[in-house]
Write an enzyme that holds these catalytic residues in place. Sequence first.
Site, PDB file in Angstrom:
ATOM      1  CG  PHE A  27       1.004 -13.632   0.073  1.00  0.00           C
ATOM      2  CD1 PHE A  27       1.926 -13.508  -0.949  1.00  0.00           C
ATOM      3  CD2 PHE A  27       1.266 -14.517   1.091  1.00  0.00           C
ATOM      4  CE1 PHE A  27       3.087 -14.270  -0.964  1.00  0.00           C
ATOM      5  CE2 PHE A  27       2.418 -15.275   1.097  1.00  0.00           C
ATOM      6  CZ  PHE A  27       3.328 -15.150   0.067  1.00  0.00           C
ATOM      7  CB  CYS A  28      -3.057  -8.055  -0.524  1.00  0.00           C
ATOM      8  SG  CYS A  28      -2.152  -7.082  -1.713  1.00  0.00           S
ATOM      9  CB  ALA A  29      -3.735 -11.753   3.506  1.00  0.00           C
TER      10      ALA A  29
END
Length: 411
Positions: free
Chosen positions: A360-362
């Site tokens: 999740f781009c985290a």
Amino acid sequence: MPAVASPPSAALDVLGVPGEINLDYAATAPCARAAADAVTELLPWYASVHRGAGALSRRCTLAYERARQTVGDFFGAGADDHVVFTRNTTDALNLLARSLPAGTTVVTFAGEHHANLLPWPRGSVRLPVPANPAGAVRDLAAALTELRRDSNPALPVLVAVTGASNVTGELWPVAELARVAHRHGARIVLDAAQLAPHATVDRRALDVDYLAVSGHKLYAPFGAGVLIGRADWLDAAPPYLAGGGATSRVGPATHDVTWATGPARHEGGTPNLLGAVALAAVCTAFTDADRVALAAREQALLARLRAGLAALPHVVELRTFGPDAPRVGIVSFVVAGQDSATVAARLAAEHHIGVRDGLFCAHPLARRLLGEAATRTGRKDLPPTALRASIGLGSTAAQVDRLLAALAELA
Ligand SMILES: Cc1ncc(COP(=O)(O)O)c(C=O)c1O
């Protein structure tokens, strides 16, 4: 199980394709009727913005500047603030990063989306993910005290925080963090990408110095976002995009340029008129809506989803702050013993359900929470990436139940 009220109607109806269940609002929300109507109405008038004297151009210029006013009002911009249209939140935070005065230290938490981790300059401070919201406030206060003691107090400090996590939906204590930041003479920017679709976000009420938002997560089409906030750093910074529209005068010599001040300084090139107008139309629709009722409806759906997931023995939820922490309609989880990408692909192919899988781009946060989930459950068969279901205006109890039934079947 709390009752789920009927979906909203009219302006906040969302477009979609019959038969396809979209449970991926946190990535990109479907387009609201208000946005689609605003675009359709303006399309025949489509012409240049700030660049023409004709009737069409003048109407488009007016529509663009009205959109700026509407979006600024919606997010509580002050009279002296700049409301700069950008492409999205990533663009808005990069613009702010390029506008920081020399020597600025940026302080973030490791729980942020990459958009709020990667743009900041070398020397930025990344605090560990706290155990709870109160811990975030304490850790920030301690970090700023130390920073102020060890460095030149005249140098600027910017705190960069999210309003709601894109991985867990959990809410961060923005107003308290803003108070701590200001007590230490720091500024604060709010990444409101995930909070704004679910709750009122008002820059002055929260007392944040800047906020960044993506239109495509707020029921408007792709390509329009906004950075709102204090003018001084923005007016002193080099233009984000050098070119037409960003200048007030250009002389014959190569570097003989006087850059514009105000939003135009950072909006070089022909702007995204339709994106700005669509975003403004959604803001107006939300202003006219009963946001308390919308939030209550979403919370009922979220409770149904989380209770259903908790009842599946092979599903494990990811969380930072604990099971009862307040959150918006986003849930990440894993299916024990199953690869998340495969589960997402099967949900799509066999059940017409769209969810997100991955980190999740985290990455720092998602990896940490996957490790925490393994420790909490004692399971050794959790996959290395996760699934995320996220809901919003067009979501229904039937859709949530379909996802739960599909996950039960996958076991
Ligand atoms: C919390 C958060 N911040 C920033 C972003 C970046 O948004 P965009 O891709 O629209 O720039 C996202 C996108 O998922 C997000 O969830």
